[in-house]
Write a protein that holds these residues in place. Structure first.
Motif, short mmCIF file in Angstrom:
data_model
loop_
_atom_site.label_atom_id
_atom_site.label_comp_id
_atom_site.label_asym_id
_atom_site.label_seq_id
_atom_site.Cartn_x
_atom_site.Cartn_y
_atom_site.Cartn_z
N ALA A 53 -8.75 5.03 -0.48
CA ALA A 53 -9.82 4.04 0.06
C ALA A 53 -9.43 3.61 -1.61
O ALA A 53 -9.03 1.47 -0.71
N LYS A 54 -9.56 3.73 -2.48
CA LYS A 54 -9.41 2.51 -3.72
C LYS A 54 -8.28 2.14 -3.77
O LYS A 54 -7.61 1.02 -3.85
N ALA A 55 -7.12 2.98 -3.59
CA ALA A 55 -5.71 2.42 -3.46
C ALA A 55 -5.41 1.37 -2.71
O ALA A 55 -4.65 0.56 -2.96
N PHE A 56 -5.08 1.42 -1.39
CA PHE A 56 -5.58 0.83 -0.79
C PHE A 56 -6.46 -0.96 -0.76
O PHE A 56 -5.93 -1.84 -0.51
N ARG A 57 -7.47 -0.57 -1.56
CA ARG A 57 -8.24 -1.90 -1.96
C ARG A 57 -7.43 -2.60 -2.84
O ARG A 57 -7.00 -3.97 -2.92
N GLU A 58 -6.58 -1.68 -3.98
CA GLU A 58 -6.38 -2.72 -4.91
C GLU A 58 -4.86 -3.32 -4.69
O GLU A 58 -4.44 -3.81 -4.79
N ASN A 59 -4.09 -2.41 -3.99
CA ASN A 59 -2.97 -2.36 -3.31
C ASN A 59 -2.69 -2.35 -1.95
O ASN A 59 -2.06 -1.32 -1.99
N PRO A 60 -3.35 -3.43 -0.72
CA PRO A 60 -3.12 -2.75 0.87
C PRO A 60 -0.71 -2.77 0.92
O PRO A 60 -0.86 -2.15 1.64
N ALA A 61 -0.83 -4.52 0.09
CA ALA A 61 0.73 -3.84 0.99
C ALA A 61 1.77 -2.64 0.09
O ALA A 61 2.40 -2.37 1.16
N LEU A 62 1.43 -2.62 -1.23
CA LEU A 62 1.52 -1.07 -1.28
C LEU A 62 1.32 0.68 -0.22
O LEU A 62 2.51 0.86 -0.14
N VAL A 63 0.27 0.62 -0.34
CA VAL A 63 -0.12 1.59 -0.18
C VAL A 63 0.52 1.37 1.47
O VAL A 63 0.64 2.61 2.55
N TRP A 64 0.52 0.46 2.61
CA TRP A 64 0.92 -0.19 3.36
C TRP A 64 2.75 0.14 4.02
O TRP A 64 2.91 0.83 4.61
N GLY A 65 2.99 -0.05 2.88
CA GLY A 65 4.61 -0.30 2.80
C GLY A 65 5.16 1.45 2.80
O GLY A 65 6.13 1.80 3.11
N TRP A 66 4.29 2.44 1.81
CA TRP A 66 4.13 3.13 1.81
C TRP A 66 4.07 4.37 3.06
O TRP A 66 4.91 5.82 3.20
N TYR A 67 3.18 4.20 4.22
CA TYR A 67 3.08 4.70 5.16
C TYR A 67 3.49 4.35 6.35
O TYR A 67 4.53 5.22 6.68
N LEU A 68 4.82 3.16 5.84
CA LEU A 68 5.43 2.52 7.37
C LEU A 68 7.01 3.44 6.68
O LEU A 68 7.34 3.85 7.54
N TRP A 69 6.88 4.30 5.34
CA TRP A 69 8.35 4.46 5.52
C TRP A 69 7.89 5.81 5.76
O TRP A 69 8.89 6.32 5.88
N ARG A 70 6.93 6.44 6.07
CA ARG A 70 6.45 8.01 6.08
C ARG A 70 6.81 7.73 7.90
O ARG A 70 7.57 9.06 8.25
#
Length: 254
Positions: A53-70
């Motif tokens: 959750a910390k990573a998502f708060r700090e950089n939601p676009a990075l985490v969302w992009g990673w999950y779209l890729w997955r």
């Protein structure tokens, strides 16, 4: 009698079988495990650093992009021989259930029904703020390979950012899924643990729970992960090779 024949004999006699699966079963479908290094736009990133959750708060676009890729990787993958073998092991005298740590849908696409997902699913996101699931998966025109950072869509109810409906490090397992899994394991004759690292708790404790409840346990893994218990068997090899072999053995014995 060799170990695969012993395993087939145990499976042949079992009435209630639970398959407990981890990343190793999907690796043969081209879905990387967490121990593999990332490539392409994700080179240099550790998946474990994106699973909080910390990573998502700090950089939601990075985490969302990673999950779209997955999610794209999963959509392009096909169930392998191990996924396909599991539903074929069920028949009128044998109940087969699946508990998985994986967030893909390969078990369902292979024909298994009522799969318990302990760590959530990539199928549908939920709101980071109000936790309510999305009604439909948000339309995403951006292609994950074009860039690692993609701004997540907003919740239609509260305007919070959407996040993957998966269990991140530091989060509890879905209580209903966990309770259902525990009940299945306590009631089974045989638990077949496939491609699990035996590290991520509390899910990693399910083989122990099965043994404590009087069931037999068969491990299928590329490494020896057995605990040396009397009612335990270790089948070393890739799941996509071992499970079809096990299916063939019990088919011969009918």
């Amino acid at each position: 009698m060799n170990v695969i024949e012993q395993a087939a004999d145990v499976l042949q006699k079992a009435k209630k079988v639970v398959f407990f699966t981890g990343a190793g079963i999907s690796a043969d479908s081209g879905i990387p495990t967490y121990r593999e290094k990332l490539s392409g736009i994700w080179t240099g990133l550790d998946p474990r650093d994106l699973e909080t959750a910390k990573a998502f708060r700090e950089n939601p676009a990075l985490v969302w992009g990673w999950y779209l890729w997955r999610r794209l990787r999963v959509a392009q993958a096909e169930p392998n021989a191990a996924h396909l073998a599991i539903p074929r092991m069920a028949h009128s005298q044998r109940q087969v259930s699946v508990i998985t740590q994986n967030i893909d849908d390969l078990h369902e696409r292979a024909g298994s029904s009522n799969v318990i997902h302990l760590h959530g699913s990539l199928a549908m996101p939920k709101c980071f703020a109000c936790h309510r699931p999305a009604v439909v998966f948000p339309d995403q025109s951006a292609v994950p390979e074009e860039g690692a950072r993609i701004e997540p869509p907003r919740c239609l109810r509260c305007n919070g950012r959407m996040r993957p409906a998966v269990v991140w490090y530091g989060e509890d397992l879905p209580s209903q899924s966990w309770k259902a899994a525990v009940l299945l394991v306590k009631d089974c004759d045989l638990l077949i643990s496939v491609g699990t690292s035996g590290i991520v708790m509390p899910a990693a404790g399910l083989p122990d729970l099965a043994l404590d409840s009087g069931a037999s346990v068969i491990h299928v893994n590329k490494a020896d992960v057995a605990m040396g218990e009397q009612k335990e068997l270790m089948l070393i090899g890739a799941a996509a090779e071992v499970l079809p072999m096990l299916l063939e053995k019990i088919s011969e014995g009918r």
